[in-house]
Design a protein around this motif. Structure first.
Motif, PDB file in Angstrom:
ATOM      1  N   ILE A 173      -1.978  32.983  89.169  1.00  0.00           N
ATOM      2  CA  ILE A 173      -0.966  32.053  89.678  1.00  0.00           C
ATOM      3  C   ILE A 173      -0.297  31.329  88.520  1.00  0.00           C
ATOM      4  O   ILE A 173      -0.957  30.844  87.603  1.00  0.00           O
ATOM      5  N   SER A 180       3.848  33.798  98.051  1.00  0.00           N
ATOM      6  CA  SER A 180       4.298  32.785  98.999  1.00  0.00           C
ATOM      7  C   SER A 180       4.156  33.268 100.440  1.00  0.00           C
ATOM      8  O   SER A 180       5.087  33.202 101.242  1.00  0.00           O
ATOM      9  N   THR A 183       4.718  25.644  93.111  1.00  0.00           N
ATOM     10  CA  THR A 183       3.262  25.571  93.048  1.00  0.00           C
ATOM     11  C   THR A 183       2.862  24.604  91.946  1.00  0.00           C
ATOM     12  O   THR A 183       3.312  24.736  90.805  1.00  0.00           O
ATOM     13  N   TYR A 196      -5.377  34.025  96.544  1.00  0.00           N
ATOM     14  CA  TYR A 196      -4.586  33.935  95.314  1.00  0.00           C
ATOM     15  C   TYR A 196      -3.307  34.769  95.431  1.00  0.00           C
ATOM     16  O   TYR A 196      -2.231  34.351  95.008  1.00  0.00           O
ATOM     17  N   THR A 200      -6.706  33.470  88.641  1.00  0.00           N
ATOM     18  CA  THR A 200      -5.949  33.714  89.869  1.00  0.00           C
ATOM     19  C   THR A 200      -4.655  34.489  89.691  1.00  0.00           C
ATOM     20  O   THR A 200      -4.123  35.027  90.659  1.00  0.00           O
ATOM     21  N   THR A 234       6.369  25.780 100.350  1.00  0.00           N
ATOM     22  CA  THR A 234       6.973  27.042 100.778  1.00  0.00           C
ATOM     23  C   THR A 234       8.436  27.157 100.364  1.00  0.00           C
ATOM     24  O   THR A 234       9.056  26.189  99.909  1.00  0.00           O
ATOM     25  N   HIS A 268       0.906  24.143  97.088  1.00  0.00           N
ATOM     26  CA  HIS A 268       1.961  25.158  97.198  1.00  0.00           C
ATOM     27  C   HIS A 268       2.966  24.732  98.265  1.00  0.00           C
ATOM     28  O   HIS A 268       2.606  24.516  99.418  1.00  0.00           O
ATOM     29  N   TYR A 297       0.819  23.635 101.375  1.00  0.00           N
ATOM     30  CA  TYR A 297      -0.595  23.985 101.510  1.00  0.00           C
ATOM     31  C   TYR A 297      -1.349  23.371 100.338  1.00  0.00           C
ATOM     32  O   TYR A 297      -0.910  23.471  99.187  1.00  0.00           O
ATOM     33  N   VAL A 307      -0.699  33.024  97.504  1.00  0.00           N
ATOM     34  CA  VAL A 307       0.024  31.980  96.759  1.00  0.00           C
ATOM     35  C   VAL A 307       1.083  32.625  95.884  1.00  0.00           C
ATOM     36  O   VAL A 307       2.248  32.189  95.857  1.00  0.00           O
ATOM     37  N   ARG A 308       0.709  33.671  95.156  1.00  0.00           N
ATOM     38  CA  ARG A 308       1.665  34.319  94.259  1.00  0.00           C
ATOM     39  C   ARG A 308       2.867  34.878  95.011  1.00  0.00           C
ATOM     40  O   ARG A 308       3.995  34.858  94.510  1.00  0.00           O
ATOM     41  N   LEU A 312       1.292  32.222 102.376  1.00  0.00           N
ATOM     42  CA  LEU A 312       0.107  31.492 102.784  1.00  0.00           C
ATOM     43  C   LEU A 312       0.017  31.310 104.295  1.00  0.00           C
ATOM     44  O   LEU A 312      -1.086  31.218 104.840  1.00  0.00           O
TER      45      LEU A 312
END
Length: 362
Positions: free
Chosen positions: A182, A347, A108, A341, A180, A133, A131, A140, A344-345, A349
């Protein structure tokens, strides 16, 4: 995107997923180009210490002050919030960090488009969370509206782009982390003047718009449909928001379109067969970009991301809405941002994007 023979060795610069893609006639040639690129790009510690991976989960960050629900914007307040932990000096992004021997996903990155370099004092016109993967094959791009109302550590609540003006990339990263939960693996700052030179160096970009846009700065009209833009035109378009139905939210969508257009053009440009174009592109990227890779050498990062393709990049707009507060235009986060959020944390998405199609920019 089509493959060429011999097989392309792509080096994808995640640095902002401005993602300039370098194609070569062979792995050795590509490696030489990336090494040269590595020497040209400026490096600095752009992230605040608490904003680096591994991150604390939402609700467990070090931020204090008025409590807010993660993903939701606060109301304006006169109370300052605690500032970020200072970094002991700047310099090469590897200082004080252990060198990573293998690049693994997910990754990220915080990407900032500004009219100055990483030291602050300028405006952050584009803020993107990029982000990648777990498999390092998909990405993303999450556009954060610059008018998003947030608590800025050590300062008052304000629009998020004020964090960059007050404390550069470090304060902006601390602000985003507090909001977030993150943690970031790295960051990149793209100077918009350099952005223009990079686009010119790769031969311009082709951009497709779904509606006409008129520039309030130059009076230029960008018609609906596909068109070829040089660097100055692309920069002009990237700065427009007042003629767009959703203002800053639609500008973020156009930023993502430009990123993908740059990737497509850089991948199709015969950089290695044109020494003049290659040299101009490398110098333009070096002048435009400052990076913090979190200790990963750029050549290793580029090789790890070699399977990333423009067709595997999904744009997302932060769930949010405009709000006028005391005569000032802000953007407030929608409750759905909390789930973004978290995705994302964790993974996840792909799952979030399937369930919130209205916030995708395909």
């Amino acid at each position: 995107m089509t493959e060429r023979a011999p097989r392309w060795a792509r080096a994808v610069l995640v640095l902002g997923l401005i993602l300039i893609v370098v194609g070569g006639g062979g792995a050795l040639a590509a490696q030489l180009v990336v090494d040269r690129w590595d020497r040209a790009v400026g490096k600095d510690e752009l992230l605040a210490p608490q904003a680096r991976q591994p991150a604390e989960s939402a609700g467990e960050t070090a931020s204090s002050g008025p409590p807010t629900t993660p993903g939701q914007s606060p109301e304006p307040s006169a109370a300052p919030t605690p500032g970020p932990t200072p970094t002991a000096g700047t310099g090469d992004s590897r200082s004080g960090q252990s060198r990573r021997t293998a690049v693994t996903g997910p990754l990220t990155y915080l990407v900032i488009g500004t009219d100055s370099r990483g030291g602050g004092g300028g405006r952050a016109d584009a803020i993107v969370i990029a982000h990648v993967t777990d498999d390092l094959r998909h990405a993303y791009l999450i556009s954060i509206p610059r008018d998003l109302l947030v608590p800025i550590p050590g300062h008052w609540q304000d629009k998020i782009n004020a964090a960059y003006q007050l404390g550069g990339a470090q304060l902006l990263s601390a602000t985003l982390h507090d909001l977030t939960g993150i943690g970031f693996d790295g960051a990149a700052v793209l100077d918009f003047a350099g952005f223009r030179e990079v686009i010119d160096a790769i031969g311009g970009v082709e951009l497709c718009l779904d509606r006409e846009i008129r520039s309030i700065h130059t009076g230029a009209v960008f018609p609906a449909g596909c068109q070829r833009l040089d660097g100055a035109q692309a920069l002009d378009l990237a700065r427009q928001r007042y003629d767009l139905p959703r203002g800053d939210l639609d500008r973020g969508v156009n930023h993502q379109r430009l990123i993908r257009a740059m990737i497509d053009q850089a991948a199709s440009a015969d950089l290695l067969t044109n020494p003049i174009k290659l040299d101009r592109t490398i110098r333009a990227v070096g002048d435009a970009v400052t990076v913090d890779t979190g200790g990963i050498p750029l050549p290793e990062l580029a090789y790890a991301l070699r399977q990333l393709r423009p067709s595997r990049i999904v744009g997302i707009t932060l769930p949010s809405y405009p709000q006028n507060i005391d005569g000032i235009s802000y953007v407030l986060a929608d409750p759905a941002a909390d789930g973004l959020y978290r995705a994302v944390r964790e993974s996840k998405l792909a799952d979030w994007a399937r369930e919130h199609d209205q916030w995708r920019n395909d």
